[in-house]
Design a protein around this motif. Structure first.
Motif, PDB file in Angstrom:
ATOM      1  N   ALA A 173       0.829  -1.211   0.000  1.00  0.00           N
ATOM      2  CA  ALA A 173       0.000   0.000   0.000  1.00  0.00           C
ATOM      3  C   ALA A 173       0.862   1.259   0.000  1.00  0.00           C
ATOM      4  CB  ALA A 173      -0.927  -0.008   1.214  1.00  0.00           C
ATOM      5  N   GLU A 174       1.951   1.245   0.757  1.00  0.00           N
ATOM      6  CA  GLU A 174       2.842   2.408   0.810  1.00  0.00           C
ATOM      7  C   GLU A 174       3.517   2.645  -0.537  1.00  0.00           C
ATOM      8  OE1 GLU A 174       4.216   2.287   5.518  1.00  0.00           O
ATOM      9  OE2 GLU A 174       5.277   1.085   4.016  1.00  0.00           O
ATOM     10  N   MET A 175       3.941   1.562  -1.199  1.00  0.00           N
ATOM     11  CA  MET A 175       4.585   1.697  -2.504  1.00  0.00           C
ATOM     12  C   MET A 175       3.608   2.247  -3.536  1.00  0.00           C
ATOM     13  SD  MET A 175       7.324   1.388  -4.311  1.00  0.00           S
ATOM     14  CE  MET A 175       8.403   0.337  -3.359  1.00  0.00           C
ATOM     15  N   LEU A 176       2.392   1.755  -3.496  1.00  0.00           N
ATOM     16  CA  LEU A 176       1.369   2.235  -4.410  1.00  0.00           C
ATOM     17  C   LEU A 176       1.113   3.724  -4.197  1.00  0.00           C
ATOM     18  CD1 LEU A 176      -0.602   1.209  -6.607  1.00  0.00           C
ATOM     19  CD2 LEU A 176      -2.279   0.829  -4.799  1.00  0.00           C
ATOM     20  N   ALA A 177       1.008   4.150  -2.955  1.00  0.00           N
ATOM     21  CA  ALA A 177       0.767   5.556  -2.643  1.00  0.00           C
ATOM     22  C   ALA A 177       1.939   6.430  -3.097  1.00  0.00           C
ATOM     23  CB  ALA A 177       0.530   5.725  -1.148  1.00  0.00           C
ATOM     24  N   LEU A 178       3.167   5.948  -2.856  1.00  0.00           N
ATOM     25  CA  LEU A 178       4.345   6.719  -3.266  1.00  0.00           C
ATOM     26  C   LEU A 178       4.390   6.877  -4.773  1.00  0.00           C
ATOM     27  CD1 LEU A 178       7.067   8.090  -2.696  1.00  0.00           C
ATOM     28  CD2 LEU A 178       8.133   5.818  -2.770  1.00  0.00           C
ATOM     29  N   PHE A 179       4.096   5.815  -5.496  1.00  0.00           N
ATOM     30  CA  PHE A 179       4.170   5.915  -6.960  1.00  0.00           C
ATOM     31  C   PHE A 179       3.107   6.856  -7.507  1.00  0.00           C
ATOM     32  CE2 PHE A 179       4.697   4.818 -11.330  1.00  0.00           C
ATOM     33  CZ  PHE A 179       6.010   4.390 -11.418  1.00  0.00           C
ATOM     34  N   LYS A 180       1.947   6.864  -6.910  1.00  0.00           N
ATOM     35  CA  LYS A 180       0.907   7.802  -7.341  1.00  0.00           C
ATOM     36  C   LYS A 180       1.334   9.244  -7.073  1.00  0.00           C
ATOM     37  CE  LYS A 180      -3.441   6.606  -6.533  1.00  0.00           C
ATOM     38  NZ  LYS A 180      -4.636   6.084  -5.831  1.00  0.00           N
ATOM     39  N   GLN A 181       2.027   9.458  -5.944  1.00  0.00           N
ATOM     40  CA  GLN A 181       2.582  10.794  -5.673  1.00  0.00           C
ATOM     41  C   GLN A 181       3.644  11.158  -6.713  1.00  0.00           C
ATOM     42  OE1 GLN A 181       3.704   9.882  -1.489  1.00  0.00           O
ATOM     43  NE2 GLN A 181       2.692  11.810  -0.994  1.00  0.00           N
ATOM     44  N   TYR A 182       4.465  10.186  -7.080  1.00  0.00           N
ATOM     45  CA  TYR A 182       5.500  10.382  -8.096  1.00  0.00           C
ATOM     46  C   TYR A 182       4.863  10.869  -9.403  1.00  0.00           C
ATOM     47  CZ  TYR A 182       9.558   8.910 -11.005  1.00  0.00           C
ATOM     48  OH  TYR A 182      10.621   8.841 -11.865  1.00  0.00           O
ATOM     49  N   LEU A 183       3.831  10.195  -9.843  1.00  0.00           N
ATOM     50  CA  LEU A 183       3.134  10.591 -11.066  1.00  0.00           C
ATOM     51  C   LEU A 183       2.580  12.009 -10.947  1.00  0.00           C
ATOM     52  CD1 LEU A 183       1.200   7.284 -11.841  1.00  0.00           C
ATOM     53  CD2 LEU A 183       3.024   8.273 -13.228  1.00  0.00           C
ATOM     54  N   ALA A 184       1.985  12.326  -9.804  1.00  0.00           N
ATOM     55  CA  ALA A 184       1.392  13.655  -9.616  1.00  0.00           C
ATOM     56  C   ALA A 184       2.462  14.742  -9.647  1.00  0.00           C
ATOM     57  CB  ALA A 184       0.625  13.696  -8.292  1.00  0.00           C
ATOM     58  N   GLU A 185       3.607  14.502  -9.010  1.00  0.00           N
ATOM     59  CA  GLU A 185       4.675  15.506  -8.987  1.00  0.00           C
ATOM     60  C   GLU A 185       5.313  15.676 -10.364  1.00  0.00           C
ATOM     61  OE1 GLU A 185       5.078  17.524  -6.439  1.00  0.00           O
ATOM     62  OE2 GLU A 185       3.413  16.380  -5.598  1.00  0.00           O
ATOM     63  N   MET A 186       5.413  14.598 -11.129  1.00  0.00           N
ATOM     64  CA  MET A 186       5.950  14.704 -12.490  1.00  0.00           C
ATOM     65  C   MET A 186       4.997  15.486 -13.393  1.00  0.00           C
ATOM     66  SD  MET A 186       8.996  13.486 -12.784  1.00  0.00           S
ATOM     67  CE  MET A 186       9.214  13.084 -14.521  1.00  0.00           C
ATOM     68  N   GLU A 187       3.711  15.323 -13.186  1.00  0.00           N
ATOM     69  CA  GLU A 187       2.743  16.121 -13.943  1.00  0.00           C
ATOM     70  C   GLU A 187       2.886  17.593 -13.594  1.00  0.00           C
ATOM     71  OE1 GLU A 187      -0.915  15.163 -15.283  1.00  0.00           O
ATOM     72  OE2 GLU A 187      -1.001  13.085 -14.603  1.00  0.00           O
ATOM     73  N   LYS A 188       3.042  17.891 -12.309  1.00  0.00           N
ATOM     74  CA  LYS A 188       3.227  19.277 -11.871  1.00  0.00           C
ATOM     75  C   LYS A 188       4.501  19.861 -12.487  1.00  0.00           C
ATOM     76  CE  LYS A 188       2.778  20.038  -7.453  1.00  0.00           C
ATOM     77  NZ  LYS A 188       3.131  20.141  -6.001  1.00  0.00           N
ATOM     78  N   LEU A 189       5.585  19.101 -12.446  1.00  0.00           N
ATOM     79  CA  LEU A 189       6.852  19.569 -12.997  1.00  0.00           C
ATOM     80  C   LEU A 189       6.742  19.801 -14.502  1.00  0.00           C
ATOM     81  CD1 LEU A 189       9.836  20.196 -12.415  1.00  0.00           C
ATOM     82  CD2 LEU A 189      10.335  17.775 -12.832  1.00  0.00           C
ATOM     83  N   SER A 190       6.032  18.931 -15.177  1.00  0.00           N
ATOM     84  CA  SER A 190       5.818  19.086 -16.614  1.00  0.00           C
ATOM     85  C   SER A 190       5.132  20.417 -16.928  1.00  0.00           C
ATOM     86  CB  SER A 190       4.959  17.925 -17.144  1.00  0.00           C
ATOM     87  OG  SER A 190       4.614  18.122 -18.493  1.00  0.00           O
ATOM     88  N   ASP A 191       4.128  20.755 -16.156  1.00  0.00           N
ATOM     89  CA  ASP A 191       3.408  22.016 -16.371  1.00  0.00           C
ATOM     90  C   ASP A 191       4.303  23.231 -16.095  1.00  0.00           C
ATOM     91  OD1 ASP A 191       1.146  20.608 -17.021  1.00  0.00           O
ATOM     92  OD2 ASP A 191       0.219  20.785 -15.040  1.00  0.00           O
ATOM     93  N   VAL A 192       5.112  23.155 -15.045  1.00  0.00           N
ATOM     94  CA  VAL A 192       5.982  24.287 -14.687  1.00  0.00           C
ATOM     95  C   VAL A 192       7.026  24.528 -15.755  1.00  0.00           C
ATOM     96  CG1 VAL A 192       7.680  25.124 -13.030  1.00  0.00           C
ATOM     97  CG2 VAL A 192       5.602  24.010 -12.212  1.00  0.00           C
ATOM     98  N   VAL A 193       7.665  23.452 -16.226  1.00  0.00           N
ATOM     99  CA  VAL A 193       8.705  23.590 -17.240  1.00  0.00           C
ATOM    100  C   VAL A 193       8.113  24.028 -18.571  1.00  0.00           C
ATOM    101  CG1 VAL A 193      10.528  22.371 -18.513  1.00  0.00           C
ATOM    102  CG2 VAL A 193      10.212  21.965 -16.071  1.00  0.00           C
ATOM    103  N   ASP A 194       6.920  23.568 -18.870  1.00  0.00           N
ATOM    104  CA  ASP A 194       6.206  24.036 -20.067  1.00  0.00           C
ATOM    105  C   ASP A 194       5.988  25.548 -19.983  1.00  0.00           C
ATOM    106  OD1 ASP A 194       4.755  24.017 -22.435  1.00  0.00           O
ATOM    107  OD2 ASP A 194       2.875  23.495 -21.447  1.00  0.00           O
ATOM    108  N   ALA A 195       5.575  26.029 -18.828  1.00  0.00           N
ATOM    109  CA  ALA A 195       5.312  27.457 -18.654  1.00  0.00           C
ATOM    110  C   ALA A 195       6.589  28.305 -18.738  1.00  0.00           C
ATOM    111  CB  ALA A 195       4.625  27.707 -17.305  1.00  0.00           C
ATOM    112  N   MET A 196       7.735  27.722 -18.430  1.00  0.00           N
ATOM    113  CA  MET A 196       9.006  28.431 -18.531  1.00  0.00           C
ATOM    114  C   MET A 196       9.305  28.841 -19.973  1.00  0.00           C
ATOM    115  SD  MET A 196      11.354  26.134 -15.943  1.00  0.00           S
ATOM    116  CE  MET A 196      12.920  26.884 -16.448  1.00  0.00           C
ATOM    117  N   GLY A 197       8.693  28.150 -20.933  1.00  0.00           N
ATOM    118  CA  GLY A 197       8.923  28.471 -22.332  1.00  0.00           C
ATOM    119  C   GLY A 197       7.988  29.531 -22.863  1.00  0.00           C
TER     120      GLY A 197
END
Length: 243
Positions: free
Chosen positions: A218-242
């Motif tokens: 359960a902990e691994m599943l939760a961590l990986f879902k957080q990983y996906l969410a943070e990568m989506e956030k980072l994708s949006d931020v770096v996109d906006a930098m352009g």
């Protein structure tokens, strides 16, 4: 491939001798790069990476190095990266992250320092960061769906993505004018703070990769879902930098 040597720098004199004998005046540079040239080297896990810069006429004799490559692979070295100076000059716009990472972790072994003075354009660096982040997000999302939520599969996905993530984070640090921290863990912490990424997600990903923690299913599943969410956030931020 054999286990990586405890200290790859002890191999360098013999490696230099072998490559000079193989290519003679056609050898311009030998460079040790990547984790083996920095503080994150792990003999049980890290590759020993060499860049071999040749003159164009020597590049046509790569078959003469078959035995040499076989010898050093048995001793724990990865297949070298063979380049010419003209290839380097003509690919800076295509692979700025790769050249930035070469420059951030390398040791001159022999010959000309072809990495010194390379100029990388920030706009192209940002563009490749965006492309790599979005591509990585697609891959880990696909892997997550395929994993059926199994802990071992998710651990492998995390471990397999850390290297590429490190390269991207170093590029982001340069774009933001941040310190290129010596260790991977310090770099991840710096990027997490500056890009307002959630909590300790990336620190925990490193803990999983380095086997410092053992999570439940359960902990691994939760961590990986957080990983996906943070990568989506980072994708949006770096996109906006352009813009």
């Amino acid at each position: 491939m054999a286990r990586s040597p405890k200290d790859p720098k002890t191999f360098l004199p013999e490696i230099t001798k072998d490559f000079r004998e193989a290519f003679g005046n056609g050898l311009i540079s030998l460079i040790l790069y990547g984790s083996a040239a920095g503080p994150d080297y792990d003999p049980g896990r890290s590759d020993v990476n060499l860049m071999v810069v040749l003159r164009p006429e020597a590049m046509g004799r790569l078959d003469e190095a078959f035995g040499l490559i076989r010898k050093w692979r048995r001793k724990g070295c990865a297949v070298p990266l063979f380049l010419t100076e003209s290839y380097i000059a003509g690919s800076l716009d295509v692979f700025p992250i790769e050249y930035l990472n070469f420059k951030s972790r390398y040791v001159m072994v022999y010959g000309k320092d072809v990495l010194r003075g390379l100029e990388l354009k920030p706009a192209l660096l940002r563009l490749q960061c965006e492309r790599e982040i979005k591509g990585k997000l697609l891959l880990i999302r696909e892997g997550f769906v395929e994993s059926d939520g199994k802990r071992g599969h998710l651990e492998s996905l995390i471990a397999g993505s850390i290297g590429a993530l490190t390269a991207i984070f170093r590029a982001l640090a340069v774009l933001k004018g941040l310190e290129m921290s010596g260790s991977r863990r310090a770099l991840f912490a710096e990027i997490s703070r500056d890009f307002d990424l959630g909590g300790d997600v990336f620190d925990r990903l490193l803990d999983v990769r380095d086997k410092r923690i053992k999570l439940t299913q359960a902990e691994m599943l939760a961590l990986f879902k957080q990983y996906l969410a943070e990568m989506e956030k980072l994708s949006d931020v770096v996109d906006a930098m352009g813009g």
